[in-house]
Design a protein around this motif. Structure first.
Motif, PDB file in Angstrom:
ATOM      1  N   SER A  67      -6.639  64.590  23.610  1.00 45.86           N
ATOM      2  CA  SER A  67      -7.482  65.941  22.384  1.00 45.86           C
ATOM      3  C   SER A  67      -7.099  64.841  21.756  1.00 45.86           C
ATOM      4  N   THR A  68      -8.996  64.281  20.934  1.00 44.05           N
ATOM      5  CA  THR A  68      -9.259  64.173  19.142  1.00 44.05           C
ATOM      6  C   THR A  68      -8.863  64.884  18.153  1.00 44.05           C
ATOM      7  N   SER A  69      -8.463  66.223  18.964  1.00 45.22           N
ATOM      8  CA  SER A  69      -8.312  67.044  17.074  1.00 45.22           C
ATOM      9  C   SER A  69      -6.721  67.098  17.369  1.00 45.22           C
ATOM     10  N   PHE A  70      -5.904  66.295  18.298  1.00 44.36           N
ATOM     11  CA  PHE A  70      -4.657  66.492  17.344  1.00 44.36           C
ATOM     12  C   PHE A  70      -4.205  65.347  17.175  1.00 44.36           C
ATOM     13  N   GLY A  71      -4.384  64.693  18.190  1.00 40.61           N
ATOM     14  CA  GLY A  71      -4.477  62.777  17.294  1.00 40.61           C
ATOM     15  C   GLY A  71      -4.960  63.385  15.579  1.00 40.61           C
ATOM     16  N   LEU A  72      -6.149  63.817  15.292  1.00 41.41           N
ATOM     17  CA  LEU A  72      -6.507  63.488  14.257  1.00 41.41           C
ATOM     18  C   LEU A  72      -5.557  63.986  13.155  1.00 41.41           C
ATOM     19  N   ALA A  73      -4.683  65.089  13.476  1.00 43.20           N
ATOM     20  CA  ALA A  73      -3.469  65.959  12.796  1.00 43.20           C
ATOM     21  C   ALA A  73      -2.530  65.428  12.763  1.00 43.20           C
ATOM     22  N   THR A  74      -2.287  64.608  13.808  1.00 45.47           N
ATOM     23  CA  THR A  74      -1.281  64.365  13.349  1.00 45.47           C
ATOM     24  C   THR A  74      -1.184  62.758  12.814  1.00 45.47           C
ATOM     25  N   ARG A  75      -2.228  62.242  12.714  1.00 41.61           N
ATOM     26  CA  ARG A  75      -2.014  61.104  12.235  1.00 41.61           C
ATOM     27  C   ARG A  75      -2.706  61.962  10.253  1.00 41.61           C
ATOM     28  N   LEU A  76      -2.638  62.902   9.869  1.00 42.49           N
ATOM     29  CA  LEU A  76      -2.062  63.594   8.604  1.00 42.49           C
ATOM     30  C   LEU A  76      -0.599  64.126   8.614  1.00 42.49           C
ATOM     31  N   LEU A  77       0.339  63.657   9.021  1.00 41.62           N
ATOM     32  CA  LEU A  77       2.224  63.649   9.354  1.00 41.62           C
ATOM     33  C   LEU A  77       2.138  63.160   8.450  1.00 41.62           C
ATOM     34  N   GLY A  78       3.344  62.672   7.866  1.00 40.86           N
ATOM     35  CA  GLY A  78       4.251  61.638   7.282  1.00 40.86           C
ATOM     36  C   GLY A  78       5.190  61.137   8.092  1.00 40.86           C
ATOM     37  N   ARG A  79       4.673  59.343   8.394  1.00 38.64           N
ATOM     38  CA  ARG A  79       5.315  58.905   8.805  1.00 38.64           C
ATOM     39  C   ARG A  79       6.748  59.202  10.446  1.00 38.64           C
ATOM     40  N   ARG A  80       7.410  60.420   8.747  1.00 40.63           N
ATOM     41  CA  ARG A  80       8.647  60.181   9.757  1.00 40.63           C
ATOM     42  C   ARG A  80       8.417  61.416  10.314  1.00 40.63           C
ATOM     43  N   HIS A  81       6.934  61.886  10.867  1.00 37.94           N
ATOM     44  CA  HIS A  81       7.197  63.032  11.490  1.00 37.94           C
ATOM     45  C   HIS A  81       6.243  62.804  12.663  1.00 37.94           C
ATOM     46  N   TYR A 132      13.316  50.084  24.619  1.00 37.26           N
ATOM     47  CA  TYR A 132      12.906  51.321  25.300  1.00 37.26           C
ATOM     48  C   TYR A 132      11.992  52.014  25.025  1.00 37.26           C
ATOM     49  N   THR A 133      13.205  53.181  23.831  1.00 41.68           N
ATOM     50  CA  THR A 133      12.613  54.372  23.321  1.00 41.68           C
ATOM     51  C   THR A 133      11.208  54.370  22.631  1.00 41.68           C
ATOM     52  N   ALA A 134      11.141  52.754  22.241  1.00 40.46           N
ATOM     53  CA  ALA A 134      10.256  52.807  21.173  1.00 40.46           C
ATOM     54  C   ALA A 134       8.594  52.368  22.458  1.00 40.46           C
ATOM     55  N   ALA A 135       8.975  51.906  23.524  1.00 35.21           N
ATOM     56  CA  ALA A 135       7.784  51.945  24.652  1.00 35.21           C
ATOM     57  C   ALA A 135       7.746  52.903  25.120  1.00 35.21           C
ATOM     58  N   ALA A 136       8.611  54.311  25.576  1.00 38.35           N
ATOM     59  CA  ALA A 136       8.252  55.190  25.442  1.00 38.35           C
ATOM     60  C   ALA A 136       7.424  55.946  24.617  1.00 38.35           C
ATOM     61  N   GLU A 137       7.998  56.403  23.835  1.00 40.42           N
ATOM     62  CA  GLU A 137       7.265  56.976  23.070  1.00 40.42           C
ATOM     63  C   GLU A 137       5.555  56.033  22.561  1.00 40.42           C
ATOM     64  N   SER A 138       5.471  54.945  22.489  1.00 38.95           N
ATOM     65  CA  SER A 138       3.815  54.118  22.826  1.00 38.95           C
ATOM     66  C   SER A 138       3.369  55.232  23.818  1.00 38.95           C
ATOM     67  N   ALA A 139       4.209  55.908  25.380  1.00 44.86           N
ATOM     68  CA  ALA A 139       3.191  55.951  26.095  1.00 44.86           C
ATOM     69  C   ALA A 139       2.704  57.367  26.326  1.00 44.86           C
ATOM     70  N   SER A 140       4.345  58.150  24.987  1.00 45.46           N
ATOM     71  CA  SER A 140       3.472  59.048  24.704  1.00 45.46           C
ATOM     72  C   SER A 140       2.253  59.399  23.703  1.00 45.46           C
ATOM     73  N   ALA A 141       2.046  58.668  22.701  1.00 42.78           N
ATOM     74  CA  ALA A 141       0.900  58.457  22.132  1.00 42.78           C
ATOM     75  C   ALA A 141      -0.249  58.008  22.853  1.00 42.78           C
ATOM     76  N   ARG A 142      -0.277  57.317  23.773  1.00 44.04           N
ATOM     77  CA  ARG A 142      -1.504  57.152  24.626  1.00 44.04           C
ATOM     78  C   ARG A 142      -1.723  58.541  25.908  1.00 44.04           C
ATOM     79  N   ILE A 143      -0.486  59.358  25.938  1.00 41.79           N
ATOM     80  CA  ILE A 143      -1.296  60.362  26.455  1.00 41.79           C
ATOM     81  C   ILE A 143      -1.611  61.817  26.017  1.00 41.79           C
ATOM     82  N   ILE A 144      -1.363  61.585  24.350  1.00 47.89           N
ATOM     83  CA  ILE A 144      -1.576  63.051  23.462  1.00 47.89           C
ATOM     84  C   ILE A 144      -2.891  62.109  22.787  1.00 47.89           C
ATOM     85  N   ALA A 145      -3.223  60.314  22.838  1.00 49.33           N
ATOM     86  CA  ALA A 145      -5.032  59.677  22.429  1.00 49.33           C
ATOM     87  C   ALA A 145      -5.879  60.393  23.842  1.00 49.33           C
ATOM     88  N   ALA A 146      -5.592  60.756  24.991  1.00 46.99           N
ATOM     89  CA  ALA A 146      -6.584  60.426  26.213  1.00 46.99           C
ATOM     90  C   ALA A 146      -6.687  61.997  26.613  1.00 46.99           C
TER      91      ALA A 146
END
Length: 316
Positions: A29-43, A13-27
């Motif tokens: 802000s493109t700039s925020f999506g770019l910045a988060t891709r530069l983060l280490g995977r743990r963040h 359920y947590t994995a599904a919830a986090e996938s939903a959060s990622a979709r909200i962000i992607a919908a």
């Protein structure tokens, strides 16, 4: 596609919830999506989880609920319910609302608590229209075309809507680091200043929409943008960005590139705002092109070439 077959039910359920959060962000802000891709995977997912909840609350007060037909009292009730659900989820580690659940799982592993979420929701409440039926409400409040935030209101709003969000992100970045109280103090100051700079830049970029569609003037009670007021805010933002940049080397390297990219993007936006005639700020949103964003991302990664491995099991 999520690979969740072997997960326990709560992890699934947590994995599904986090996938939903990622979709909200992607919908949103493109700039925020770019910045988060530069983060280490743990963040990455934890920062997305924070900003997804921020976005849901922000959309609620910025017209989505009103467009759906909710009146002022109903909008306030929805926001209150979201805050109650968020605090309950932070205590229990679970919410039936996937965005709240994802946020709570991140909060539980990064020492994010109600001391940070309550100022955030308080700022969101400042964006709600006055309820004409509420005790003590003045009829003229409902008739005012533009609500001007005075200096104290501006400071309180920026603290809750941006500075505490910066602290939340910092706590994710530093959750595996052993640093002394003076370093923590410096980092928290930088995080607050960076959040404030981001918010003030967006106030200047969105001044037309804020005043004309939402009926809000955030910049210290000033409704009309003059060259003098523009310069004052540009100088304020430059100082805030400089304070944030001064502590950038104290961040873990796998957070430094992304934060540096965001900082450089807002530096570029600030300089474009400074060159834009004050009246033109109301007519269009100052932007940075995608090629420039990509160049800033490369520049940031070259400045922080290595990533630090996690020294502790990832939270989640």
């Amino acid at each position: 596609m999520l690979r969740t077959r072997r997960l326990e039910p709560l992890d699934h359920y947590t994995a599904a919830a986090e996938s939903a959060s990622a979709r909200i962000i992607a919908a949103y802000s493109t700039s925020f999506g770019l910045a988060t891709r530069l983060l280490g995977r743990r963040h990455r997912r934890h920062i997305r989880n924070i900003y997804a909840l921020v976005r849901v609350a922000d959309e609620l007060v910025d017209g989505v609920a009103a467009e759906a037909g909710l009146g002022p009292a109903e909008q306030r009730r929805e926001l209150d319910d979201l805050e109650v659900e968020t605090e309950l989820a932070m205590r229990t580690g679970y919410s039936a609302n996937p965005i709240v659940h994802a946020f709570a799982r991140t909060a539980g592993g990064a020492a994010i608590d109600a001391a940070l979420t309550r100022p955030f929701f308080a700022s969101m409440r400042m964006d709600l229209p006055p309820d004409p039926d509420a005790r003590g409400a003045r009829p003229e409040q409902a008739l005012t075309r533009t609500r001007a935030f005075g200096p104290d209101e501006h400071a309180a709003y920026v603290h809750g809507s941006a500075e505490v969000v910066g602290i939340m992100c910092l706590r994710v970045f530093m959750r595996d680091e052993a640093v002394g109280p003076e370093t923590v103090r410096r980092l928290e100051h930088g995080a607050r200043q960076l959040g404030a700079a981001f918010q003030n830049v967006n106030f200047l970029r969105d001044i037309g929409d804020d005043t004309e569609r939402l009926g809000r003037a955030y910049l210290g009670g000033e409704v009309e943008m003059t060259p003098q007021l523009q310069q004052r805010w540009v100088d304020t933002i430059r100082g805030q960005l400089a304070d944030a940049e001064a502590v950038l080397p104290l961040l873990p390297r796998d957070a430094r590139g992304a934060v540096g990219c965001a900082l450089r993007l807002f530096e570029r936006l600030t300089e474009r705002i400074a060159r834009t005639p004050a009246p033109a700020l109301r007519r269009g949103r100052v932007r940075v092109s995608n090629p420039v964003k990509a160049w800033l991302a490369v520049r940031s990664m070259l400045a922080s070439p290595a990533s630090l491995p996690s020294r502790k099991a990832d939270i989640g």
